[in-house]
Design a protein around this motif. Structure first.
Motif, PDB file in Angstrom:
ATOM      1  N   SER A   2     -14.179  -1.783  -1.948  1.00  0.00           N
ATOM      2  CA  SER A   2     -12.858  -1.188  -2.033  1.00  0.00           C
ATOM      3  C   SER A   2     -12.465  -0.626  -0.690  1.00  0.00           C
ATOM      4  N   LEU A  12      -4.470  -0.688   5.386  1.00  0.00           N
ATOM      5  CA  LEU A  12      -5.285  -1.694   4.730  1.00  0.00           C
ATOM      6  C   LEU A  12      -5.593  -2.824   5.694  1.00  0.00           C
ATOM      7  N   GLN A  78      -7.138  -0.627  -3.537  1.00  0.00           N
ATOM      8  CA  GLN A  78      -6.650   0.187  -2.432  1.00  0.00           C
ATOM      9  C   GLN A  78      -6.673   1.638  -2.901  1.00  0.00           C
ATOM     10  N   ASP A 222      -6.215   4.087  -7.610  1.00  0.00           N
ATOM     11  CA  ASP A 222      -6.279   2.804  -6.924  1.00  0.00           C
ATOM     12  C   ASP A 222      -5.087   1.923  -7.263  1.00  0.00           C
ATOM     13  N   ALA A 295       0.193  -1.816   3.231  1.00  0.00           N
ATOM     14  CA  ALA A 295      -0.432  -3.098   2.896  1.00  0.00           C
ATOM     15  C   ALA A 295       0.532  -4.221   2.547  1.00  0.00           C
TER      16      ALA A 295
END
Length: 422
Positions: A2, A12, A78, A222, A295
């Motif tokens: 992760s 990211l 994420q 997440d 991201a």
């Protein structure tokens, strides 16, 4: 594996680097078949409460990662820090009866056993203030706290009870600004079905015991992001994955369609695919903002963004002789919104589907929900689905709120529109 994002500030790693982590796709099946979609709704609902950072939310992350990898995506979580209130107990006791309740964020607890004081619509020192909220008040994204609650909390009251009006008598949770400061006193929500009894007790100055027990911890939440790399611009498919309770219609119907489309697009197209199921939706779409800030592919590298919102494939419900009854069709208030260039194709793809058959042009009218955020960032063209529902934000939003015959037409309409738009 992760990726950790600390309070929105991490970046990211490049999505293209994930391609090697993808697993082979499973056997060919029809991912848009109603029975398959409903099975995913049932699974989602069975994982528990989906509030951001809770065990049910973590279980949903793990499940979605498995499903995306099985469909051929390189998928990762994420992660980001988020304060999580671990709810122990929330209820109201009036004249020997225990009434349903739920906190309004950000919670501050009562002492163990609760606080007892006369109930009053005027509030004031030494009293528990009672307010009544109109249906839908405080329930939307970026909604300010209802002024009645703000005034009551500032009156010196020892606690505030807010009746959430709902056409089916349910308690409806309210969205909240991300990481909002805790209230100065406990603020609890009450069900519409108990509103008359609470107002009568307030008129008589009867005592009420309000209990709100739990603790706030720094937790983890997440987003789930999948990428199937191909040359060319990205096709982005997004949906929220978190919510106050089990959220089977609110979140589950859209998430099942999101999964079905992700599988169908990976198996049958050569698009450069990016899919995201964002957390923190009940906190003004917090995880969606994390994704777009760190991201998401830039607008110039995106050929289409499809956003699947709340209650997109749910049956309407009504009260009949005091019983909750599922009706044959969807509720009013279903919205298909898209960029002007896609209007004709959208109407064709959703012909005959109540509400969706008359799309809204977001280049002329402000788009609903998260679509407005994506538009503000410059993503174009855009497609979005969202709908209202009388069980929105309630504990009764379970798997029977939707079904195969409701899910499949919406999924196939979106598939047809994506094919026409790309």
């Amino acid at each position: 594996m992760s990726i950790r994002v600390d309070r929105r500030r991490g970046v990211l790693a490049g999505l293209g680097a994930w391609a090697g982590a993808a697993m082979p796709a499973g056997p060919a099946i029809d991912p848009l078949a109603g029975a398959s979609l409903q099975a995913d709704v049932r699974t989602y609902a069975s994982l528990g409460v989906h509030r951001t950072g809770t065990p049910g939310d973590a279980a949903t992350t793990a499940w979605l990662l498995r499903r995306l990898r099985a469909a051929g995506y390189a998928a990762q979580a994420q992660g980001f820090d988020y304060p999580v209130f671990e709810l122990g107990r929330a209820d109201l006791e009036l004249a020997g009866r225990t009434l349903e309740s739920f906190p309004y964020w950000t919670p501050v607890t009562t002492a163990p056993g609760g606080v007892t004081a006369p109930l009053s619509t005027a509030g004031g020192p030494g009293r528990i203030a009672l307010v009544t909220l109109a249906a839908g008040a405080g329930g939307g994204l970026n909604a300010a706290p209802p002024p009645q609650i703000v005034t009551a909390a500032a009156s010196g009251a020892v606690a505030v009870v807010a009746v959430t009006e709902n056409p089916l008598g349910e308690l409806a949770a309210l969205n909240r600004t991300p990481k909002a400061r805790a209230w100065s006193v406990p603020v609890l929500l009450a069900a519409a079905r108990d509103g008359a009894a609470l107002r009568a007790a307030a008129a008589a100055g009867e005592p009420l015991t309000a209990r709100l027990e739990g603790r706030t911890v720094l937790g983890r939440a997440d987003n789930v992001i999948g990428h199937r790399a191909r040359p060319g611009k990205h096709l982005v498919l997004s949906t929220p994955k978190s919510g106050w309770f089990h959220c089977a219609g609110e979140r589950g119907s859209g998430l099942a369609i999101w999964l079905g489309l992700a599988r169908q697009l990976a198996a049958t197209t050569d698009h450069n695919l990016t899919v995201v199921a964002a957390c923190g939706h009940e906190f003004d779409g917090y995880g969606g903002h994390v994704f777009t800030e760190t991201a998401a592919p830039p607008p110039a590298d995106t050929k289409l963004w499809v956003a699947i919102g709340a209650n997109v494939a749910s049956y309407d419900f009504a009260l009949r002789d005091g019983r909750l009854v599922r009706l044959d069709g969807p509720p009013a208030g279903r919205i298909l919104a898209c960029s002007d260039a896609l209007m004709t194709r959208a109407a064709t793809a959703f012909a005959g589907q109540s509400g969706y058959q008359a799309p809204s042009d977001i280049d002329r009218t402000r788009p609903p929900g998260e679509l407005a955020h994506f538009q503000s960032l410059g993503y174009v063209p855009l497609i979005g689905l969202v709908a209202s529902h009388p069980l929105h934000h309630t504990r009764r939003d379970r798997a029977d709120v939707t079904g195969p015959a409701m899910l499949e037409p919406v999924a196939r309409g979106l598939a047809a529109l994506i094919a026409a738009a790309t």
